[in-house]
Design an enzyme around this catalytic site. Structure first.
Site, PDB file in Angstrom:
ATOM      1  N   TYR A 191       8.744  -3.280   4.417  1.00  0.00           N
ATOM      2  CA  TYR A 191       8.031  -3.573   3.005  1.00  0.00           C
ATOM      3  C   TYR A 191       9.499  -3.624   2.084  1.00  0.00           C
ATOM      4  CZ  TYR A 191       6.224  -2.276  -1.278  1.00  0.00           C
ATOM      5  OH  TYR A 191       6.009  -2.136  -2.641  1.00  0.00           O
ATOM      6  N   ARG A 205      12.717  11.358  -3.294  1.00  0.00           N
ATOM      7  CA  ARG A 205      12.921  10.114  -4.026  1.00  0.00           C
ATOM      8  C   ARG A 205      12.663  10.390  -5.278  1.00  0.00           C
ATOM      9  NH1 ARG A 205       9.789   5.580  -1.859  1.00  0.00           N
ATOM     10  NH2 ARG A 205      11.685   5.094  -0.753  1.00  0.00           N
ATOM     11  N   LYS A 218      -9.152  13.896  -2.661  1.00  0.00           N
ATOM     12  CA  LYS A 218      -9.262  15.026  -1.849  1.00  0.00           C
ATOM     13  C   LYS A 218      -9.754  16.390  -2.642  1.00  0.00           C
ATOM     14  CE  LYS A 218      -6.339  13.164   1.844  1.00  0.00           C
ATOM     15  NZ  LYS A 218      -5.093  13.306   2.527  1.00  0.00           N
ATOM     16  N   ALA A 246      11.201   0.798  -5.070  1.00  0.00           N
ATOM     17  CA  ALA A 246      12.488   1.782  -4.823  1.00  0.00           C
ATOM     18  C   ALA A 246      12.290   2.003  -3.294  1.00  0.00           C
ATOM     19  CB  ALA A 246      11.902   3.130  -5.377  1.00  0.00           C
ATOM     20  N   GLY A 298       1.007  -1.027  -0.080  1.00  0.00           N
ATOM     21  CA  GLY A 298       0.028  -0.059  -0.104  1.00  0.00           C
ATOM     22  C   GLY A 298       0.735   1.410  -0.149  1.00  0.00           C
ATOM     23  N   GLN A 302       8.324  17.368   1.050  1.00  0.00           N
ATOM     24  CA  GLN A 302       8.897  15.925   0.690  1.00  0.00           C
ATOM     25  C   GLN A 302       8.792  15.804  -0.906  1.00  0.00           C
ATOM     26  OE1 GLN A 302       6.058  16.351   2.473  1.00  0.00           O
ATOM     27  NE2 GLN A 302       5.074  14.511   2.765  1.00  0.00           N
ATOM     28  N   THR A 303       9.766  15.233  -1.476  1.00  0.00           N
ATOM     29  CA  THR A 303       9.856  15.030  -2.826  1.00  0.00           C
ATOM     30  C   THR A 303       9.432  13.472  -3.446  1.00  0.00           C
ATOM     31  OG1 THR A 303      12.092  14.823  -3.090  1.00  0.00           O
ATOM     32  CG2 THR A 303      11.035  16.976  -3.513  1.00  0.00           C
ATOM     33  N   ARG A 304       8.863  13.413  -4.683  1.00  0.00           N
ATOM     34  CA  ARG A 304       8.706  11.815  -5.107  1.00  0.00           C
ATOM     35  C   ARG A 304       8.639  11.966  -6.456  1.00  0.00           C
ATOM     36  NH1 ARG A 304       9.109  11.154  -0.610  1.00  0.00           N
ATOM     37  NH2 ARG A 304       8.202   9.428   0.717  1.00  0.00           N
ATOM     38  N   LYS A 309      11.491  -6.484   0.072  1.00  0.00           N
ATOM     39  CA  LYS A 309      11.672  -6.081  -1.263  1.00  0.00           C
ATOM     40  C   LYS A 309      12.906  -6.549  -1.627  1.00  0.00           C
ATOM     41  CE  LYS A 309       7.489  -5.131  -3.057  1.00  0.00           C
ATOM     42  NZ  LYS A 309       6.791  -6.275  -4.153  1.00  0.00           N
TER      43      LYS A 309
HETATM   44  P1  NAD Z   1      -2.349  -4.013  -5.728  1.00  0.00           P
HETATM   45  O1  NAD Z   1      -2.351  -4.160  -4.201  1.00  0.00           O
HETATM   46  O2  NAD Z   1      -3.074  -3.268  -6.530  1.00  0.00           O
HETATM   47  O3  NAD Z   1      -1.974  -5.595  -6.251  1.00  0.00           O
HETATM   48  C1  NAD Z   1      -1.261  -6.579  -5.618  1.00  0.00           C
HETATM   49  C2  NAD Z   1      -2.366  -7.666  -5.568  1.00  0.00           C
HETATM   50  O4  NAD Z   1      -1.782  -8.848  -4.932  1.00  0.00           O
HETATM   51  C3  NAD Z   1      -3.570  -7.589  -4.814  1.00  0.00           C
HETATM   52  O5  NAD Z   1      -4.687  -7.613  -5.706  1.00  0.00           O
HETATM   53  C4  NAD Z   1      -3.901  -8.472  -4.010  1.00  0.00           C
HETATM   54  O6  NAD Z   1      -5.137  -8.905  -3.681  1.00  0.00           O
HETATM   55  C5  NAD Z   1      -2.739  -9.488  -4.472  1.00  0.00           C
HETATM   56  N1  NAD Z   1      -2.409 -10.557  -3.366  1.00  0.00           N
HETATM   57  C6  NAD Z   1      -1.846 -10.103  -2.029  1.00  0.00           C
HETATM   58  N2  NAD Z   1      -1.726 -11.046  -1.238  1.00  0.00           N
HETATM   59  C7  NAD Z   1      -1.947 -12.328  -1.944  1.00  0.00           C
HETATM   60  C8  NAD Z   1      -1.928 -13.561  -1.792  1.00  0.00           C
HETATM   61  N3  NAD Z   1      -1.704 -13.903  -0.597  1.00  0.00           N
HETATM   62  N4  NAD Z   1      -2.448 -14.608  -2.528  1.00  0.00           N
HETATM   63  C9  NAD Z   1      -2.874 -13.942  -4.112  1.00  0.00           C
HETATM   64  N5  NAD Z   1      -2.840 -12.760  -4.461  1.00  0.00           N
HETATM   65  C10 NAD Z   1      -2.626 -11.862  -3.243  1.00  0.00           C
HETATM   66  O7  NAD Z   1      -0.620  -3.496  -6.130  1.00  0.00           O
HETATM   67  P2  NAD Z   1      -0.039  -2.894  -7.394  1.00  0.00           P
HETATM   68  O8  NAD Z   1      -0.079  -1.391  -7.067  1.00  0.00           O
HETATM   69  O9  NAD Z   1      -0.664  -3.547  -8.303  1.00  0.00           O
HETATM   70  O10 NAD Z   1       1.633  -3.431  -7.115  1.00  0.00           O
HETATM   71  C11 NAD Z   1       1.829  -4.534  -7.803  1.00  0.00           C
HETATM   72  C12 NAD Z   1       3.193  -5.035  -7.327  1.00  0.00           C
HETATM   73  O11 NAD Z   1       4.128  -3.847  -7.770  1.00  0.00           O
HETATM   74  C13 NAD Z   1       3.461  -5.361  -5.843  1.00  0.00           C
HETATM   75  O12 NAD Z   1       4.537  -5.852  -5.557  1.00  0.00           O
HETATM   76  C14 NAD Z   1       3.986  -3.805  -5.394  1.00  0.00           C
HETATM   77  O13 NAD Z   1       4.737  -4.228  -4.212  1.00  0.00           O
HETATM   78  C15 NAD Z   1       5.068  -3.749  -6.454  1.00  0.00           C
HETATM   79  N6  NAD Z   1       5.164  -1.988  -6.502  1.00  0.00           N
HETATM   80  C16 NAD Z   1       4.313  -1.320  -6.722  1.00  0.00           C
HETATM   81  C17 NAD Z   1       4.208   0.138  -6.599  1.00  0.00           C
HETATM   82  C18 NAD Z   1       3.177   1.131  -7.111  1.00  0.00           C
HETATM   83  O14 NAD Z   1       3.535   1.995  -6.746  1.00  0.00           O
HETATM   84  N7  NAD Z   1       2.024   0.643  -7.300  1.00  0.00           N
HETATM   85  C19 NAD Z   1       5.533   0.525  -6.142  1.00  0.00           C
HETATM   86  C20 NAD Z   1       6.776  -0.350  -6.140  1.00  0.00           C
HETATM   87  C21 NAD Z   1       6.473  -1.623  -6.089  1.00  0.00           C
HETATM   88  N1  GDD Z   2      -0.829   8.043   0.573  1.00  0.00           N
HETATM   89  C1  GDD Z   2      -0.758   9.390   0.860  1.00  0.00           C
HETATM   90  N2  GDD Z   2      -1.860   9.976   1.319  1.00  0.00           N
HETATM   91  N3  GDD Z   2       0.564  10.261   1.107  1.00  0.00           N
HETATM   92  C2  GDD Z   2       0.379  11.614   1.410  1.00  0.00           C
HETATM   93  C3  GDD Z   2      -0.612  12.224   1.716  1.00  0.00           C
HETATM   94  C4  GDD Z   2      -2.022  11.492   1.811  1.00  0.00           C
HETATM   95  O1  GDD Z   2      -3.203  11.751   1.902  1.00  0.00           O
HETATM   96  N4  GDD Z   2      -0.577  13.593   2.048  1.00  0.00           N
HETATM   97  C5  GDD Z   2       0.825  13.500   1.970  1.00  0.00           C
HETATM   98  N5  GDD Z   2       1.370  12.334   1.617  1.00  0.00           N
HETATM   99  C6  GDD Z   2       2.783  12.072   1.188  1.00  0.00           C
HETATM  100  C7  GDD Z   2       3.389  10.795   2.231  1.00  0.00           C
HETATM  101  O2  GDD Z   2       3.410  11.200   3.578  1.00  0.00           O
HETATM  102  C8  GDD Z   2       4.592  10.690   1.593  1.00  0.00           C
HETATM  103  O3  GDD Z   2       5.492  11.576   1.972  1.00  0.00           O
HETATM  104  C9  GDD Z   2       4.393  11.234   0.063  1.00  0.00           C
HETATM  105  O4  GDD Z   2       3.005  12.024   0.155  1.00  0.00           O
HETATM  106  C10 GDD Z   2       4.227   9.855  -1.012  1.00  0.00           C
HETATM  107  O5  GDD Z   2       3.409   9.105  -0.237  1.00  0.00           O
HETATM  108  P1  GDD Z   2       2.997   7.589  -1.096  1.00  0.00           P
HETATM  109  O6  GDD Z   2       2.465   8.104  -2.533  1.00  0.00           O
HETATM  110  O7  GDD Z   2       1.736   6.992  -0.166  1.00  0.00           O
HETATM  111  O8  GDD Z   2       3.974   6.635  -0.777  1.00  0.00           O
HETATM  112  P2  GDD Z   2       5.591   6.689  -1.080  1.00  0.00           P
HETATM  113  O9  GDD Z   2       6.030   7.476  -2.249  1.00  0.00           O
HETATM  114  O10 GDD Z   2       6.284   7.240  -0.008  1.00  0.00           O
HETATM  115  O11 GDD Z   2       6.042   5.026  -1.242  1.00  0.00           O
HETATM  116  C11 GDD Z   2       5.088   4.510  -2.297  1.00  0.00           C
HETATM  117  O12 GDD Z   2       6.060   4.295  -3.468  1.00  0.00           O
HETATM  118  C12 GDD Z   2       6.928   3.163  -3.292  1.00  0.00           C
HETATM  119  C13 GDD Z   2       7.714   2.969  -4.622  1.00  0.00           C
HETATM  120  O13 GDD Z   2       8.299   4.179  -4.927  1.00  0.00           O
HETATM  121  C14 GDD Z   2       4.492   3.318  -1.905  1.00  0.00           C
HETATM  122  O14 GDD Z   2       3.369   3.037  -2.527  1.00  0.00           O
HETATM  123  C15 GDD Z   2       5.252   2.121  -1.905  1.00  0.00           C
HETATM  124  O15 GDD Z   2       4.355   0.780  -1.599  1.00  0.00           O
HETATM  125  C16 GDD Z   2       6.021   1.991  -3.108  1.00  0.00           C
HETATM  126  O16 GDD Z   2       6.925   0.878  -3.110  1.00  0.00           O
END
Ligand code: NAD
Ligand code: GDD
Length: 343
Positions: free
Chosen positions: A149, A283, A200, A119, A76, A218-220, A153
């Protein structure tokens, strides 16, 4: 006919990937705990199963698929992975899936497996400066991810590469940087910043205030789903095992992200900064390696994907208001395997 297996096919990236593989003419099997939330799966068949159970993994991998994409994970956004409350589940669930899948692939002589790392595995000490975060692929060690998490990874990407060395497989490892787009999680606590901010803004009226975690400085960088799918498939079919970043190099502050969304929505809103899970200070994706090895890197401006995403999320907000949830028709054969984990 070429065959592909998509694990996590009920999730955001997996459901888009299934669609693209079908467009390319593959026979596709999807596996997940659930069907996609927002549209019908494009898979030829879809197994609803828990991949923490090795029996289910072996049943799903019942043939020598040409390509296997492993996207299933317990994941998440910041609100899910940085609170600490989900750490045991995240590590246990995702690591178990990865261990099981590789074992099942070896049994069926599957060779080409894509693994979605993140990442989040990069060391926290290189991401303290919001203007100059370091995410070169070779900066991974000494390891110090800022979340469990990220540690999972890192472990799993190493695991996949051991199978290349010891079992003559062709696993491919990508480090995704914050992927966004339509049909991604947009509420409920697992949503990431682009979706949360779109929601929002869509819910707000002109002049309202929206909340944002942290000071917004914070940057992304954020990568649109279509670019993610393109990079994923290119890497899988390439001769480069990775790990390699798949992300955008267009770094923005979260404040600026919100400003872009407000402009798209045509709304002028105030931002209230509140304490919350913020993760690393900065990041950005570093794309030198992907350019060199694949001859391609994501290049689409953030605003293009954000427009499409905002439009889709605003529709979801309207549907939810009217209590008229999205229609879901699933015509692909759905097979539920017996749940041996629960027993
Ligand atoms: P997502 O949560 O939408 O998809 C992941 C899926 O895995 C879900 O549908 C969930 O039901 C399924 N799953 C979880 N546990 C399971 C289990 N025990 N058996 C079968 N299925 C299961 O996430 P996503 O955004 O589609 O991400 C896909 C992949 O990419 C993940 O491995 C995630 O960590 C990786 N990833 C995503 C992001 C991003 O920004 N979305 C960033 C970095 C890495
Ligand atoms: N989610 C979320 N919701 N983030 C918020 C909010 C909000 O309402 N307001 C501010 N932020 C800020 C978070 O605090 C964080 O500093 C930044 O926005 C980015 O948050 P996310 O997009 O939720 O996650 P991330 O970039 O820190 O990490 C995500 O990216 C990774 C890969 O680059 C996650 O999805 C990780 O699961 C993923 O692996």
């Amino acid at each position: 006919m070429r065959t592909a297996l998509v694990l996590g096919a009920g999730g955001f990236i997996g459901s888009h990937l299934v669609r693209e593989l079908k467009r390319q003419g593959f026979w596709v099997r999807g596996v997940d705990l659930k069907l996609p939330d927002f549209s019908e799966t494009a898979a030829d068949d879809f197994i609803v199963a828990d991949l923490r159970d090795p029996y289910n993994c072996r049943a799903a991998i019942d043939r020598r698929f040409d390509e296997v994409y492993q996207l299933a994970a317990d994941m998440g956004g910041a609100g899910y992975i940085f609170t600490g409350e989900n750490d045991a589940n995240i590590m246990h669930n995702s690591a178990t899936i990865n261990l099981n899948i590789l074992d099942a692939c070896v049994r069926r002589n599957v060779k080409r497996v894509f693994y979605s790392s993140s990442a989040c595995m990069y060391p926290a000490y290189n991401q303290e400066d919001p203007d100059q975060p370091v995410t070169r692929e070779d900066s991974a060690y000494p390891a110090a991810p800022d979340s469990e998490y990220g540690w999972e990874k890192l472990f799993s990407e190493r695991l996949y590469l051991t199978y290349n060395r010891n079992y003559d497989m062709q696993c491919r490892v990508a480090r995704y940087h914050n992927i966004f787009g339509p049909e991604g999680t947009w509420d409920g606590g697992k949503e990431k910043a682009p979706a949360a901010i779109c929601r929002k803004v869509a819910k707000a009226k002109e002049g309202d205030e929206i909340e944002m975690w942290g000071d917004g400085m914070q940057t992304r960088s954020f990568l649109y789903i279509d670019q993610c799918i393109k990079g994923t498939i290119m890497l899988t079919r390439s001769d480069f095992e990775g790990p390699v970043n798949i992300g955008s190099e267009e770094m923005v502050t979260i404040n600026h992200l919100a400003e872009i969304v407000m402009t798209i929505a045509g709304k002028s809103l105030k931002i209230r900064h509140i304490p919350g899970p913020v993760g690393v200070r900065g990041r950005n994706s570093h794309n030198e390696l992907i350019r060199k090895r694949l001859g391609w890197a994501p290049d689409e401006p953030l605003e293009i994907g954000l427009r499409r995403t905002y439009t889709w999320i605003a529709e979801q907000v309207e549907r939810t208001r009217g209590r008229n949830a999205a229609l879901r028709h699933h015509s692909a054969p759905v097979v539920a395997l017996p749940d041996r984990v629960a027993s």
